[in-house]
Design a protein around this motif. Structure first.
Motif, PDB file in Angstrom:
ATOM      1  N   SER A  33       0.820  -1.215   0.000  1.00 29.72           N
ATOM      2  CA  SER A  33       0.000   0.000   0.000  1.00 29.72           C
ATOM      3  C   SER A  33       0.850   1.260   0.000  1.00 29.72           C
ATOM      4  CB  SER A  33      -0.929   0.007   1.219  1.00 29.72           C
ATOM      5  OG  SER A  33      -0.193   0.266   2.407  1.00 29.72           O
TER       6      SER A  33
ATOM      7  N   ILE B  28      -5.968   7.040  -1.821  1.00 34.77           N
ATOM      8  CA  ILE B  28      -6.819   5.884  -1.551  1.00 34.77           C
ATOM      9  C   ILE B  28      -6.011   4.736  -0.944  1.00 34.77           C
ATOM     10  CG2 ILE B  28      -6.541   4.828  -3.842  1.00 34.77           C
ATOM     11  CD1 ILE B  28      -9.521   4.039  -3.643  1.00 34.77           C
ATOM     12  N   GLN B  29      -4.712   4.681  -1.269  1.00 32.55           N
ATOM     13  CA  GLN B  29      -3.868   3.633  -0.707  1.00 32.55           C
ATOM     14  C   GLN B  29      -3.665   3.848   0.798  1.00 32.55           C
ATOM     15  OE1 GLN B  29      -0.951   4.279  -4.205  1.00 32.55           O
ATOM     16  NE2 GLN B  29      -0.440   2.222  -3.480  1.00 32.55           N
TER      17      GLN B  29
ATOM     18  N   THR C 136      -5.742   5.541   2.668  1.00 33.23           N
ATOM     19  CA  THR C 136      -7.058   5.290   3.269  1.00 33.23           C
ATOM     20  C   THR C 136      -7.287   3.794   3.470  1.00 33.23           C
ATOM     21  OG1 THR C 136      -7.957   7.270   2.188  1.00 33.23           O
ATOM     22  CG2 THR C 136      -9.539   5.640   2.982  1.00 33.23           C
ATOM     23  N   ALA C 137      -6.924   3.017   2.447  1.00 29.63           N
ATOM     24  CA  ALA C 137      -7.090   1.567   2.531  1.00 29.63           C
ATOM     25  C   ALA C 137      -6.280   0.994   3.684  1.00 29.63           C
ATOM     26  CB  ALA C 137      -6.663   0.913   1.215  1.00 29.63           C
TER      27      ALA C 137
ATOM     28  N   ILE D  96     -10.033  -6.265   2.719  1.00 32.65           N
ATOM     29  CA  ILE D  96     -10.171  -4.805   2.545  1.00 32.65           C
ATOM     30  C   ILE D  96      -9.128  -4.286   1.559  1.00 32.65           C
ATOM     31  CG2 ILE D  96      -9.893  -2.583   3.724  1.00 32.65           C
ATOM     32  CD1 ILE D  96     -11.170  -3.887   6.177  1.00 32.65           C
ATOM     33  N   PHE D  97      -7.880  -4.764   1.678  1.00 30.33           N
ATOM     34  CA  PHE D  97      -6.843  -4.342   0.731  1.00 30.33           C
ATOM     35  C   PHE D  97      -7.220  -4.748  -0.693  1.00 30.33           C
ATOM     36  CE2 PHE D  97      -3.678  -4.124   4.331  1.00 30.33           C
ATOM     37  CZ  PHE D  97      -3.366  -2.788   4.139  1.00 30.33           C
TER      38      PHE D  97
ATOM     39  N   PHE E 179     -10.003  -2.480  -2.060  1.00 33.07           N
ATOM     40  CA  PHE E 179      -9.515  -1.151  -2.441  1.00 33.07           C
ATOM     41  C   PHE E 179      -8.580  -1.206  -3.646  1.00 33.07           C
ATOM     42  CE2 PHE E 179     -11.092   0.265   1.654  1.00 33.07           C
ATOM     43  CZ  PHE E 179     -11.368   1.614   1.459  1.00 33.07           C
TER      44      PHE E 179
ATOM     45  N   ILE F  93      -5.535  -2.604  -3.764  1.00 33.62           N
ATOM     46  CA  ILE F  93      -4.099  -2.553  -3.442  1.00 33.62           C
ATOM     47  C   ILE F  93      -3.379  -3.716  -4.124  1.00 33.62           C
ATOM     48  CG2 ILE F  93      -2.392  -2.572  -1.593  1.00 33.62           C
ATOM     49  CD1 ILE F  93      -4.185  -0.066  -1.757  1.00 33.62           C
TER      50      ILE F  93
END
Length: 450
Positions: free
Chosen positions: A76, A248-249, A251-252, A280-281, A284, A286
């Protein structure tokens, strides 16, 4: 005592470890030694060892999932961003005085991370593969001796649960120590409480604090240079890499970390917590779904050693418990030959050290020794507080300096990411010297003064 199978096997384990024999191999050889010296015979020894392997499988799976989660976090970019912030801070403050201040601030933050991992966010060693590897290049620039870092992390992992009845400390003090002491002491009129246990452990923990300050400010204070075989990224290269990190990374990463810790607290399962973080990763973006196999394989490589050691340690502990060695050690103290309280206290602590060094877990040692130690302490005239102190310290002794303890394996997993930190000589030996020896001394003082 010297002919006891537990003592012989632990001496073999430590000797092989100090000779840099792989810890897993050393554990297998030591288990065979214990079984053969304990008259189990080869077939029963192998049966006991393989029968105990399953006890470490859950731990190994936990660490594999944590490794995968750590790899996902590194992808991330948040760890690179952390390293960049620290490096730029260093470049703005190049003077010797500021660097010394920065060094000890960094070590202090690691200490807080370690302490918090036992109570505030009870994730135990899960924070190590996430926080420590990105800081290795910073340690190299500051010429920090990683043995000092190992001592700092191990202190937070062990001293915290000995004295603070929160998180893992609640389990050790309330669910393990108080429960077993009250069970053994009920027929003898001895009952204790969480508050009394915390108070009784104050003096021993002071010994560990002394060991911590000695390690950081005396033994490993001098700069230590590590040979870097691969070129570390320059500030410019890191800046270019950071520029590609999208909001966003970050945030993730934040959402995944919070969700993972919250899930672990709610389910009491590191495996489920790590799985939630990975999902979750993936959600998003990642990493792609087809990359999940590579993520898990990299995580497995990251934490494979600690997982295999814990599996082998579980088998070794099962062999130890299958022999009569532990019972013989404890029974030897109640033969009536020993007349001095001081000698009795020291020997009880020493036996606790030997048992925990072999089993690798202070939590598992308490039920083994409590039933004998409580009546034995009272027969020697020790006060209730002194009795609590002897039992608690005897159980905790050896956790910090055991080759098979996650309190030493955890720091090694993070500090040896670049192959520059030896588990035995850089984690086990330093923590044994700076924590087990002071615990023996201060535990004895507590037994004689409380």
């Amino acid at each position: 005592m010297l002919s006891n199978p537990v003592v012989i096997s632990i001496v073999v384990l430590l000797a092989l470890s100090l000779l840099r024999v792989n810890v897993v191999i050393a554990l297998v050889i030591s288990a065979l030694t214990a079984g053969l010296c304990g008259d189990l015979g080869l077939s029963k020894t192998i049966e006991a060892f393989t029968g105990g392997l399953g006890g470490g499988s859950e731990v190994a799976m936990n660490y594999a999932m944590l490794g995968a989660f750590a790899i996902a976090i590194s992808k991330s970019g948040i760890t690179d961003l952390l390293a960049y912030k620290i490096i730029t801070r260093m470049n703005k403050a190049p003077t010797g005085k500021n660097l010394a201040w920065f060094k000890y601030t960094l070590l202090g933050i690691l200490l807080l991370f370690s302490i918090s991992s036992q109570n505030l966010l009870p994730v135990h060693i899960a924070f190590i593969p996430i926080v420590v590897p990105p800081l290795l290049s910073i340690f190299n620039r500051l010429k920090i001796d990683r043995r000092a870092v190992a001592c700092i992390i191990t202190f937070g992992l062990t001293a915290t649960y000995m004295i603070l009845p929160v998180g893992f400390g609640k389990i050790f003090i309330e669910s393990v120590l108080v429960k077993n002491i009250n069970l053994a002491g009920a027929p003898l009129g001895l009952q204790t409480s969480v508050g009394e246990v915390s108070f009784a452990m104050l003096i021993p923990v002071m010994g560990m604090i002394l060991g911590l300050f000695t390690a950081v400010f005396v033994t490993y204070r001098k700069p230590r240079e590590y040979v870097v075989t691969t070129a570390e990224p320059t500030t410019t290269e890191i800046e270019q890499h950071i520029a590609n990190i999208k909001p966003i990374q970050i945030t993730a990463s934040a959402v995944a970390i919070v969700a993972t810790f919250a899930t672990q607290l709610f389910t009491s399962s590191t495996i489920i917590g790590g799985l939630v973080g990975l999902v979750i990763f993936g959600a998003f973006g990642i990493f792609k779904l087809k990359e999940s196999n590579d993520i898990f394989q990299q995580g497995l490589r990251l934490m494979a050693m600690i997982g295999f050691v814990m599996i082998a340690a579980s088998g070794f502990a099962n062999v130890i418990n299958s022999t009569s060695g532990v019972k013989e050690l404890v029974d030897a103290l109640s033969t009536g030959v020993i007349q001095s309280k001081g000698v009795a206290a020291f020997l009880m602590l020493l036996v606790g050290l030997l048992i925990t060094m072999g089993i690798g877990s202070s939590f598992s040692t308490v039920p083994i020794i409590t039933s004998i130690y409580v009546p034995l302490c009272l027969s020697f005239g020790f006060s209730p507080l002194a009795t609590v102190s002897i039992v608690g310290v005897a159980a905790a002794l050896g956790d910090a300096g055991s080759p098979a303890s996650d309190s030493t394996l955890g720091p090694t997993s993070g500090l040896n990411m670049d192959g520059k930190h030896d588990h035995i000589w850089d984690s086990v030996v330093p923590t044994f010297i700076h924590y087990n020896i002071p615990l023996l001394a201060f535990g004895w003082i507590a037994a004689m003064t409380l």
